[in-house]
Design an enzyme around this catalytic site. Structure first.
Site, PDB file in Angstrom:
ATOM      1  N   ASP A  33      45.595  42.333  52.069  1.00 53.57           N
ATOM      2  CA  ASP A  33      44.559  43.355  52.244  1.00 53.57           C
ATOM      3  C   ASP A  33      43.354  43.123  51.342  1.00 53.57           C
ATOM      4  O   ASP A  33      43.505  42.648  50.215  1.00 53.57           O
ATOM      5  CB  ASP A  33      45.131  44.734  51.901  1.00 53.57           C
ATOM      6  N   HIS A 177      47.866  41.577  48.126  1.00 50.63           N
ATOM      7  CA  HIS A 177      46.430  41.895  48.101  1.00 50.63           C
ATOM      8  C   HIS A 177      45.563  40.672  47.832  1.00 50.63           C
ATOM      9  O   HIS A 177      45.876  39.846  46.982  1.00 50.63           O
ATOM     10  CB  HIS A 177      46.128  42.985  47.071  1.00 50.63           C
TER      11      HIS A 177
HETATM   12 ZN   LIG Z   1      43.074  47.951  50.802  1.00 46.99          ZN
END
Ligand SMILES: [Zn+2]
Length: 207
Positions: A33, A177
């Protein structure tokens, strides 16, 4: 703190969201992400490629605008891109129209790259019922069942890796992430996670 394994109760409350893809096959879905950003996204792409693994990048639209060539590199390497809103909006704190417009702006960036995208992940995992019903016909709203916790400064890289491995099942959707905050833990955990499950015969596929 946070749980590395998504509690079952959340899956019952929000059955219209995708939490994992249960299967008997040895398949895992790695997701990243907040990118694309320089260096880190490139590290992820190179690491995935070295294990012959594919992953899914939930991109922030504004980061695609800034780093188009990195997004293109991910596509060329056979990875998937999904929608993570244009400005990393928190659904619970954002009015319906503003939120949908922000999703649409990110979708436009993806379309400009030639991506026919149907994947959407709400930033922070926070999305209201109204936002869900507005988006669910156009998107597979994709959450996760394994949270690596790479973004947390409270856990060590070793804990990040070990808890992620422990929480993983066949068909798990795993969240890492593509974000500076996660850099230390992710750079340690991702290659070792891939190595661990590759040795066990797992394949890593796009959503
Ligand atoms: Zn995010």
């Amino acid at each position: 703190m946070f749980l590395h394994k998504t509690p079952l109760v959340l899956k019952w409350i929000y059955p219209q969201l995708t939490w994992s893809k249960p299967t008997k096959e040895k398949v895992l879905y790695l997701t990243f992400d907040d990118g694309p950003i320089p260096d880190l996204t490139e590290f992820i792409i190179a690491t995935l490629n070295s294990f012959n693994a594919k992953g899914t990048f939930f991109c922030v639209g504004d980061n695609i605008r800034k780093h188009k060539e990195i997004a293109e590199r991910a596509i060329e390497a056979g990875h998937s891109l999904g929608n993570h809103t244009y400005n990393h909006m928190c659904g619970w704190k954002t009015e319906l129209d503003t939120y949908i417009n922000n999703v649409n702006s990110c979708q436009q960036e993806l379309e400009d790259l030639g991506v026919k995208n149907t994947l959407m992940r709400p930033p922070y995992g926070q999305i209201s019922r109204k936002q869900i019903s507005e988006l669910k016909d156009r998107f597979d709203i994709t959450m996760w069942d394994v949270l690596s916790g790479d973004f947390s400064s409270k856990i060590t890289p070793e804990v990040c890796l070990n808890k992620s491995i422990k929480a993983t099942r066949n068909g798990s959707i795993v969240l890492f992430h593509d974000n500076i905050k996660a850099e230390k833990n992710m750079k340690y955990a991702l290659p070792r996670y891939l190595e661990h499950f590759s040795k066990l015969g797992y394949a890593f596929k796009t959503l």
